[in-house]
Design a protein around this motif. Structure first.
Motif, PDB file in Angstrom:
ATOM      1  N   MET A   1       0.849  -1.167   0.000  1.00 45.90           N
ATOM      2  CA  MET A   1       0.000   0.000   0.000  1.00 45.90           C
ATOM      3  C   MET A   1       0.899   1.235   0.000  1.00 45.90           C
ATOM      4  O   MET A   1       1.819   1.336   0.801  1.00 45.90           O
ATOM      5  N   ILE A   2       0.619   2.182  -0.907  1.00 42.78           N
ATOM      6  CA  ILE A   2       1.425   3.395  -0.957  1.00 42.78           C
ATOM      7  C   ILE A   2       0.645   4.631  -0.501  1.00 42.78           C
ATOM      8  O   ILE A   2       1.244   5.657  -0.234  1.00 42.78           O
ATOM      9  N   ILE A   3      -0.665   4.507  -0.391  1.00 40.12           N
ATOM     10  CA  ILE A   3      -1.485   5.629   0.076  1.00 40.12           C
ATOM     11  C   ILE A   3      -2.085   5.240   1.416  1.00 40.12           C
ATOM     12  O   ILE A   3      -2.693   4.175   1.553  1.00 40.12           O
ATOM     13  N   ASP A   4      -1.949   6.102   2.399  1.00 42.01           N
ATOM     14  CA  ASP A   4      -2.472   5.830   3.730  1.00 42.01           C
ATOM     15  C   ASP A   4      -3.973   6.055   3.816  1.00 42.01           C
ATOM     16  O   ASP A   4      -4.697   5.264   4.390  1.00 42.01           O
ATOM     17  N   HIS A   5      -4.452   7.149   3.263  1.00 41.47           N
ATOM     18  CA  HIS A   5      -5.876   7.440   3.227  1.00 41.47           C
ATOM     19  C   HIS A   5      -6.123   8.527   2.194  1.00 41.47           C
ATOM     20  O   HIS A   5      -5.182   9.149   1.719  1.00 41.47           O
ATOM     21  N   MET A   6      -7.392   8.730   1.831  1.00 44.53           N
ATOM     22  CA  MET A   6      -7.733   9.787   0.880  1.00 44.53           C
ATOM     23  C   MET A   6      -9.137  10.273   1.152  1.00 44.53           C
ATOM     24  O   MET A   6      -9.917   9.608   1.806  1.00 44.53           O
ATOM     25  N   GLY A   7      -9.427  11.448   0.648  1.00 46.15           N
ATOM     26  CA  GLY A   7     -10.752  12.003   0.819  1.00 46.15           C
ATOM     27  C   GLY A   7     -10.975  13.183  -0.095  1.00 46.15           C
ATOM     28  O   GLY A   7     -10.047  13.657  -0.748  1.00 46.15           O
ATOM     29  N   PHE A   8     -12.209  13.639  -0.136  1.00 46.97           N
ATOM     30  CA  PHE A   8     -12.537  14.815  -0.930  1.00 46.97           C
ATOM     31  C   PHE A   8     -13.773  15.492  -0.366  1.00 46.97           C
ATOM     32  O   PHE A   8     -14.529  14.901   0.407  1.00 46.97           O
ATOM     33  N   GLY A   9     -13.954  16.734  -0.743  1.00 44.57           N
ATOM     34  CA  GLY A   9     -15.108  17.499  -0.310  1.00 44.57           C
ATOM     35  C   GLY A   9     -16.352  17.126  -1.085  1.00 44.57           C
ATOM     36  O   GLY A   9     -16.280  16.682  -2.227  1.00 44.57           O
ATOM     37  N   VAL A  10     -17.487  17.308  -0.441  1.00 44.44           N
ATOM     38  CA  VAL A  10     -18.773  17.022  -1.061  1.00 44.44           C
ATOM     39  C   VAL A  10     -19.684  18.241  -0.916  1.00 44.44           C
ATOM     40  O   VAL A  10     -19.510  19.053  -0.015  1.00 44.44           O
ATOM     41  N   ALA A  11     -20.646  18.352  -1.830  1.00 41.30           N
ATOM     42  CA  ALA A  11     -21.542  19.505  -1.822  1.00 41.30           C
ATOM     43  C   ALA A  11     -22.559  19.436  -0.684  1.00 41.30           C
ATOM     44  O   ALA A  11     -22.866  20.438  -0.058  1.00 41.30           O
ATOM     45  N   ASP A  12     -23.092  18.254  -0.410  1.00 42.68           N
ATOM     46  CA  ASP A  12     -24.103  18.070   0.632  1.00 42.68           C
ATOM     47  C   ASP A  12     -23.616  16.951   1.547  1.00 42.68           C
ATOM     48  O   ASP A  12     -23.767  15.768   1.237  1.00 42.68           O
ATOM     49  N   TYR A  13     -23.038  17.318   2.666  1.00 39.71           N
ATOM     50  CA  TYR A  13     -22.379  16.370   3.565  1.00 39.71           C
ATOM     51  C   TYR A  13     -23.313  15.258   4.044  1.00 39.71           C
ATOM     52  O   TYR A  13     -22.989  14.070   3.926  1.00 39.71           O
ATOM     53  N   GLU A  14     -24.473  15.599   4.572  1.00 40.25           N
ATOM     54  CA  GLU A  14     -25.383  14.585   5.122  1.00 40.25           C
ATOM     55  C   GLU A  14     -25.882  13.640   4.033  1.00 40.25           C
ATOM     56  O   GLU A  14     -25.948  12.428   4.228  1.00 40.25           O
ATOM     57  N   ARG A  15     -26.223  14.191   2.892  1.00 39.99           N
ATOM     58  CA  ARG A  15     -26.706  13.365   1.774  1.00 39.99           C
ATOM     59  C   ARG A  15     -25.597  12.435   1.283  1.00 39.99           C
ATOM     60  O   ARG A  15     -25.826  11.256   1.038  1.00 39.99           O
ATOM     61  N   SER A  16     -24.376  12.960   1.154  1.00 41.34           N
ATOM     62  CA  SER A  16     -23.258  12.136   0.699  1.00 41.34           C
ATOM     63  C   SER A  16     -22.873  11.089   1.736  1.00 41.34           C
ATOM     64  O   SER A  16     -22.514   9.966   1.389  1.00 41.34           O
ATOM     65  N   LYS A  17     -22.956  11.433   3.005  1.00 44.58           N
ATOM     66  CA  LYS A  17     -22.662  10.464   4.067  1.00 44.58           C
ATOM     67  C   LYS A  17     -23.643   9.289   3.982  1.00 44.58           C
ATOM     68  O   LYS A  17     -23.240   8.122   4.067  1.00 44.58           O
ATOM     69  N   ALA A  18     -24.921   9.581   3.776  1.00 45.72           N
ATOM     70  CA  ALA A  18     -25.925   8.521   3.633  1.00 45.72           C
ATOM     71  C   ALA A  18     -25.663   7.690   2.377  1.00 45.72           C
ATOM     72  O   ALA A  18     -25.779   6.455   2.401  1.00 45.72           O
ATOM     73  N   PHE A  19     -25.290   8.358   1.283  1.00 44.91           N
ATOM     74  CA  PHE A  19     -24.987   7.655   0.039  1.00 44.91           C
ATOM     75  C   PHE A  19     -23.834   6.672   0.227  1.00 44.91           C
ATOM     76  O   PHE A  19     -23.938   5.493  -0.108  1.00 44.91           O
ATOM     77  N   TYR A  20     -22.711   7.138   0.771  1.00 42.24           N
ATOM     78  CA  TYR A  20     -21.549   6.266   0.926  1.00 42.24           C
ATOM     79  C   TYR A  20     -21.789   5.172   1.961  1.00 42.24           C
ATOM     80  O   TYR A  20     -21.291   4.051   1.804  1.00 42.24           O
ATOM     81  N   THR A  21     -22.579   5.446   2.983  1.00 39.93           N
ATOM     82  CA  THR A  21     -22.927   4.409   3.951  1.00 39.93           C
ATOM     83  C   THR A  21     -23.641   3.259   3.249  1.00 39.93           C
ATOM     84  O   THR A  21     -23.321   2.087   3.472  1.00 39.93           O
ATOM     85  N   ALA A  22     -24.592   3.580   2.368  1.00 39.04           N
ATOM     86  CA  ALA A  22     -25.334   2.552   1.635  1.00 39.04           C
ATOM     87  C   ALA A  22     -24.496   1.896   0.544  1.00 39.04           C
ATOM     88  O   ALA A  22     -24.465   0.676   0.420  1.00 39.04           O
ATOM     89  N   ALA A  23     -23.795   2.702  -0.246  1.00 42.49           N
ATOM     90  CA  ALA A  23     -23.077   2.183  -1.404  1.00 42.49           C
ATOM     91  C   ALA A  23     -21.887   1.300  -1.025  1.00 42.49           C
ATOM     92  O   ALA A  23     -21.577   0.332  -1.724  1.00 42.49           O
ATOM     93  N   LEU A  24     -21.219   1.607   0.083  1.00 45.35           N
ATOM     94  CA  LEU A  24     -20.020   0.861   0.455  1.00 45.35           C
ATOM     95  C   LEU A  24     -20.308  -0.341   1.344  1.00 45.35           C
ATOM     96  O   LEU A  24     -19.436  -1.199   1.535  1.00 45.35           O
ATOM     97  N   ALA A  25     -21.515  -0.439   1.890  1.00 43.55           N
ATOM     98  CA  ALA A  25     -21.859  -1.557   2.771  1.00 43.55           C
ATOM     99  C   ALA A  25     -21.620  -2.929   2.135  1.00 43.55           C
ATOM    100  O   ALA A  25     -21.076  -3.814   2.797  1.00 43.55           O
ATOM    101  N   PRO A  26     -21.980  -3.148   0.851  1.00 39.88           N
ATOM    102  CA  PRO A  26     -21.723  -4.461   0.266  1.00 39.88           C
ATOM    103  C   PRO A  26     -20.230  -4.822   0.194  1.00 39.88           C
ATOM    104  O   PRO A  26     -19.883  -5.990   0.051  1.00 39.88           O
TER     105      PRO A  26
END
Length: 130
Positions: free
Chosen positions: A1-26
């Motif tokens: 592994m060469i990258i420790d972590h990554m991230g980016f800004g989102v336009a609507d934090y709560e909506r994006s948090k809900a999206f990634y919670t659902a999309a990444l669960a599988p």
């Protein structure tokens, strides 16, 4: 592994948090921690997602979505790729490549792509044979 972590800004934090919670669960990736704006060096709230006790993917409430990002999440098997794609689309993503082999990358590259709520290209990929 060469990258420790990554991230980016989102336009609507709560909506994006809900999206990634659902999309990444599988993929076995879950929301692990949140940092309040007052406690974050960026002065914006942030949510950390990961598995195995370590948040490696972050979204922040900066309210901006540029530059465009592409991120590929590792799946342990092809069924997780399929599950990611279905969950992401159900959570509001736009299909950007249905689950399937991408032999142009290598013979066992099985991936699915979606555009998230801010237009970032998000992928789940499995490199093992079926």
């Amino acid at each position: 592994m060469i990258i420790d972590h990554m991230g980016f800004g989102v336009a609507d934090y709560e909506r994006s948090k809900a999206f990634y919670t659902a999309a990444l669960a599988p993929l076995g990736i879950r929301l692990m921690t949140e940092i309040a704006a007052k406690d974050n060096i960026s002065l914006h709230a942030a949510a950390g997602f990961g598995r195995d006790g370590e948040p490696l993917f972050w979204i922040g409430a900066e309210g901006r979505t540029r530059p465009f990002m592409h991120i590929a999440f590792a799946a342990q098997n092809r069924a997780q790729v399929d599950g990611f794609h279905a969950a992401a689309v159900a959570a509001g993503a736009t299909d950007n490549g249905a689950p399937g082999l991408r032999p142009q990358y290598h013979p066992h590259y099985y991936a699915a792509f979606v555009l998230d709520l801010d237009g970032h290209n998000i992928e789940a990929v499995c490199h093992t044979p079926a």
